[in-house]
Design a protein around this motif. Structure first.
Motif, PDB file in Angstrom:
ATOM      1  N   UNK A  99      49.267  45.304  46.754  1.00  0.00           N
ATOM      2  CA  UNK A  99      47.575  44.126  46.272  1.00  0.00           C
ATOM      3  C   UNK A  99      46.043  45.201  46.936  1.00  0.00           C
ATOM      4  N   UNK A 100      45.246  45.146  45.325  1.00  0.00           N
ATOM      5  CA  UNK A 100      44.574  45.431  45.798  1.00  0.00           C
ATOM      6  C   UNK A 100      43.310  45.438  47.620  1.00  0.00           C
ATOM      7  N   UNK A 101      43.878  44.140  47.911  1.00  0.00           N
ATOM      8  CA  UNK A 101      43.114  43.801  49.385  1.00  0.00           C
ATOM      9  C   UNK A 101      43.904  44.968  50.177  1.00  0.00           C
ATOM     10  N   UNK A 102      44.840  44.998  49.959  1.00  0.00           N
ATOM     11  CA  UNK A 102      45.886  46.617  51.014  1.00  0.00           C
ATOM     12  C   UNK A 102      44.863  47.372  50.602  1.00  0.00           C
ATOM     13  N   UNK A 103      44.928  47.947  49.759  1.00  0.00           N
ATOM     14  CA  UNK A 103      44.047  49.174  49.381  1.00  0.00           C
ATOM     15  C   UNK A 103      42.481  48.864  50.119  1.00  0.00           C
TER      16      UNK A 103
END
Length: 143
Positions: free
Chosen positions: A60-64
């Motif tokens: 997930x982009x949000x994790x990064x």
């Protein structure tokens, strides 16, 4: 009339693989964001040998994004701030049945990459770029 598709964002960089003895080895990698898969980022680790295959991880982009400032993730992918005497980095820990790896990623590289992804698909607007009908058709075709 043709539909204009947003551009894929790709950044070539060098990560550092942190060995158990704390030594680090450079690893060539690509960070990739495809608006057709708007919630995910992809890291492609390039093989050093000509015949070697690249290894790809998606998460997930949000994790990064969260991992830039605080520990994020559980399980196979974890990300957290990583300050060193050499500067600010982000730790990227990957786990699989085949083993574990810890990488140092320059924080500035991730920030620039994420900013470029936001130009293509703004944060919080991912659903606008998701083609649910096509995704469902693909899933059902796999039956």
């Amino acid at each position: 009339m043709s539909v204009i598709r947003p551009t894929t964002v790709e950044v070539e960089t060098s990560l550092r693989l942190v060995a158990p003895d704390a030594t680090a080895l450079p690893v060539r990698a690509s960070l990739r964001y495809d608006p057709a898969d708007p919630y995910a980022v992809h890291v492609l680790f390039h093989a050093e040998s000509a015949g070697g295959e690249a290894v790809s991880w998606s998460f997930a982009r949000e994790l990064l994004v969260t991992g830039l400032d605080e520990p994020a993730g559980i399980g196979d992918v974890r990300v957290w701030p990583w300050a060193t005497p050499r500067g600010d980095f982000v730790a990227l820990a990957l786990s699989s049945p085949d083993g574990n790896a810890l990488f140092e990623v320059p924080r500035s590289v991730l920030v620039r990459f994420l900013r470029r992804t936001y130009v293509v698909v703004p944060r919080g607007r991912e659903a606008d770029h998701l083609d649910v009908d096509t995704a469902v058709t693909r899933l059902l075709a796999g039956r």
